[in-house]
Scaffold this motif. Sequence first.
Motif, PDB file in Angstrom:
ATOM      1  N   VAL A  77       0.824  -1.205   0.000  1.00 51.45           N
ATOM      2  CA  VAL A  77       0.000   0.000   0.000  1.00 51.45           C
ATOM      3  C   VAL A  77       0.864   1.262   0.000  1.00 51.45           C
ATOM      4  N   ASP A  78       0.376   2.290  -0.680  1.00 52.33           N
ATOM      5  CA  ASP A  78       0.886   3.651  -0.514  1.00 52.33           C
ATOM      6  C   ASP A  78       0.035   4.321   0.560  1.00 52.33           C
ATOM      7  N   TRP A  79       0.612   4.533   1.749  1.00 56.15           N
ATOM      8  CA  TRP A  79      -0.116   5.230   2.803  1.00 56.15           C
ATOM      9  C   TRP A  79      -0.445   6.662   2.382  1.00 56.15           C
ATOM     10  N   ARG A  80      -1.445   7.234   2.999  1.00 56.71           N
ATOM     11  CA  ARG A  80      -1.765   8.645   2.787  1.00 56.71           C
ATOM     12  C   ARG A  80      -0.490   9.486   2.947  1.00 56.71           C
ATOM     13  N   GLY A  81      -0.317  10.442   2.060  1.00 55.81           N
ATOM     14  CA  GLY A  81       0.810  11.357   2.176  1.00 55.81           C
ATOM     15  C   GLY A  81       2.101  10.879   1.560  1.00 55.81           C
ATOM     16  N   GLN A  82       2.081   9.721   0.878  1.00 50.80           N
ATOM     17  CA  GLN A  82       3.318   9.238   0.263  1.00 50.80           C
ATOM     18  C   GLN A  82       3.018   8.397  -0.960  1.00 50.80           C
ATOM     19  N   GLY A  83       4.062   8.079  -1.738  1.00 53.95           N
ATOM     20  CA  GLY A  83       3.855   7.362  -2.984  1.00 53.95           C
ATOM     21  C   GLY A  83       2.921   8.139  -3.901  1.00 53.95           C
ATOM     22  N   LEU A  84       1.995   7.429  -4.540  1.00 51.22           N
ATOM     23  CA  LEU A  84       1.008   8.085  -5.403  1.00 51.22           C
ATOM     24  C   LEU A  84      -0.287   8.410  -4.667  1.00 51.22           C
ATOM     25  N   ALA A  85      -0.342   8.112  -3.377  1.00 49.08           N
ATOM     26  CA  ALA A  85      -1.532   8.466  -2.591  1.00 49.08           C
ATOM     27  C   ALA A  85      -1.633   9.982  -2.470  1.00 49.08           C
ATOM     28  N   ARG A  87      -1.356  13.499  -1.226  1.00 48.34           N
ATOM     29  CA  ARG A  87      -0.487  14.187  -0.273  1.00 48.34           C
ATOM     30  C   ARG A  87      -1.346  15.153   0.547  1.00 48.34           C
ATOM     31  N   LEU A  88      -0.924  15.414   1.767  1.00 37.77           N
ATOM     32  CA  LEU A  88      -1.771  16.173   2.688  1.00 37.77           C
ATOM     33  C   LEU A  88      -1.401  17.640   2.761  1.00 37.77           C
ATOM     34  N   LEU A  89      -0.260  18.017   2.169  1.00 36.94           N
ATOM     35  CA  LEU A  89       0.165  19.409   2.181  1.00 36.94           C
ATOM     36  C   LEU A  89       0.481  19.861   0.762  1.00 36.94           C
ATOM     37  N   GLU A  90       0.441  21.179   0.566  1.00 40.37           N
ATOM     38  CA  GLU A  90       0.763  21.730  -0.753  1.00 40.37           C
ATOM     39  C   GLU A  90       2.191  21.380  -1.156  1.00 40.37           C
ATOM     40  N   ASP A  91       3.110  21.427  -0.198  1.00 40.57           N
ATOM     41  CA  ASP A  91       4.485  21.018  -0.465  1.00 40.57           C
ATOM     42  C   ASP A  91       4.550  19.501  -0.346  1.00 40.57           C
ATOM     43  N   ARG A  92       4.535  18.801  -1.483  1.00 43.29           N
ATOM     44  CA  ARG A  92       4.442  17.344  -1.489  1.00 43.29           C
ATOM     45  C   ARG A  92       5.722  16.675  -1.016  1.00 43.29           C
ATOM     46  N   ARG A  93       6.767  17.460  -0.765  1.00 46.20           N
ATOM     47  CA  ARG A  93       8.009  16.884  -0.245  1.00 46.20           C
ATOM     48  C   ARG A  93       7.903  16.548   1.233  1.00 46.20           C
ATOM     49  N   LEU A  94       6.891  17.089   1.913  1.00 52.80           N
ATOM     50  CA  LEU A  94       6.742  16.914   3.356  1.00 52.80           C
ATOM     51  C   LEU A  94       5.808  15.755   3.690  1.00 52.80           C
ATOM     52  N   GLY A  95       6.255  14.883   4.593  1.00 52.04           N
ATOM     53  CA  GLY A  95       5.411  13.802   5.083  1.00 52.04           C
ATOM     54  C   GLY A  95       4.580  14.291   6.260  1.00 52.04           C
ATOM     55  N   HIS A  96       3.270  14.088   6.188  1.00 47.97           N
ATOM     56  CA  HIS A  96       2.390  14.693   7.190  1.00 47.97           C
ATOM     57  C   HIS A  96       1.227  13.766   7.495  1.00 47.97           C
ATOM     58  N   VAL A  97       0.708  13.865   8.703  1.00 50.54           N
ATOM     59  CA  VAL A  97      -0.530  13.189   9.080  1.00 50.54           C
ATOM     60  C   VAL A  97      -1.182  14.030  10.170  1.00 50.54           C
ATOM     61  N   LEU A  98      -2.499  14.061  10.202  1.00 49.74           N
ATOM     62  CA  LEU A  98      -3.194  14.842  11.233  1.00 49.74           C
ATOM     63  C   LEU A  98      -3.145  14.114  12.572  1.00 49.74           C
ATOM     64  N   GLU A  99      -3.511  12.837  12.563  1.00 45.89           N
ATOM     65  CA  GLU A  99      -3.427  11.970  13.735  1.00 45.89           C
ATOM     66  C   GLU A  99      -2.888  10.625  13.273  1.00 45.89           C
TER      67      GLU A  99
END
Length: 320
Positions: A77-85, A87-99
Amino acid sequence: MTLTPAPLFEDVAGGPAGGAAHWMQTSDGLRIRAGHWRPEGEVRGTVLMFPGRTEYVEKYGNAAQAFVTRGFAMLAVDWRGQGLADRLLEDRRLGHVLEFTDYQRDVAAVVELATTLDLPRPWFVVGHSMGGAIGLRAVMEGLPVAACAFTGPMWGIFFTPVMKPLSWITANLAPAIGMGHKHPATTTLEPYVQAQEFEGNSLTRDPAMYEMMRSQLAAHPELALGAPTNIWLREALAECRALSDRPSPDLPCLTFLGSHEQIVDRKAVRARMARWPRGELVEIPDGEHEVLMEAPEVRDPAYDRMAALFSAPDQLQRSA
């Protein structure tokens, strides 16, 4: 679930023939991706591969080949915020999660897809690094698998004695002063394998596998991910602490830990496995963080041991 095809970059995955990928939608409306492979003929079950932070489906094409050769289907799986899933921020270089528990929404989507695809049972989970934390909570909360395995699981994050107190300050103070979407000062927006030469890397001692990772991102830069945000760090540390307070699941478990591990907390992994009644810890001499990305003489025996565990979960349960 309606099956919606997704890209699978077979030019770099190195997986078995016949692989495919699909999009999934999570309960909170994000689009994530999974890739899957099946062996021909009789199938002994399906491995649900839970990758680590920054990782993507194609990185586990070699793992799919290893499991398919041993008679198992595999889904990654591609988790949210990485791979082709998404992305959670405008800057797609940053790994992010809310919770951190939001990743369990992704797990639920994986289970739904595996069910829709009628992937052969029994199912098993293999979690690497961050995927080890996601996988541990998932099996604690009833993921329908017969056994589990982990490599370098993130049940604690390694910091030097100097950095440990600073990490807690960064993780908790930065979001409070409006810097939650920034990345810690010690990290870089460039993907680790592109920023770090092979010499001195903390992932693998196999130059061929390291070059594979670099080549994948060079060919498909849309897969790349750099530093985590301060909020991700806060949530990850909180999740490690929360998981450490819970008892081990009643499942057969095999965990691999490199003796040179420098990314996750070795003490936390040893402490968890010491209180896993049907668990076994295998420490890899001279191993780094990514046991499945080490040289063939290291990774092949690891696959053999996982296949042996997954081939007899019922017998293990009866003998416990």
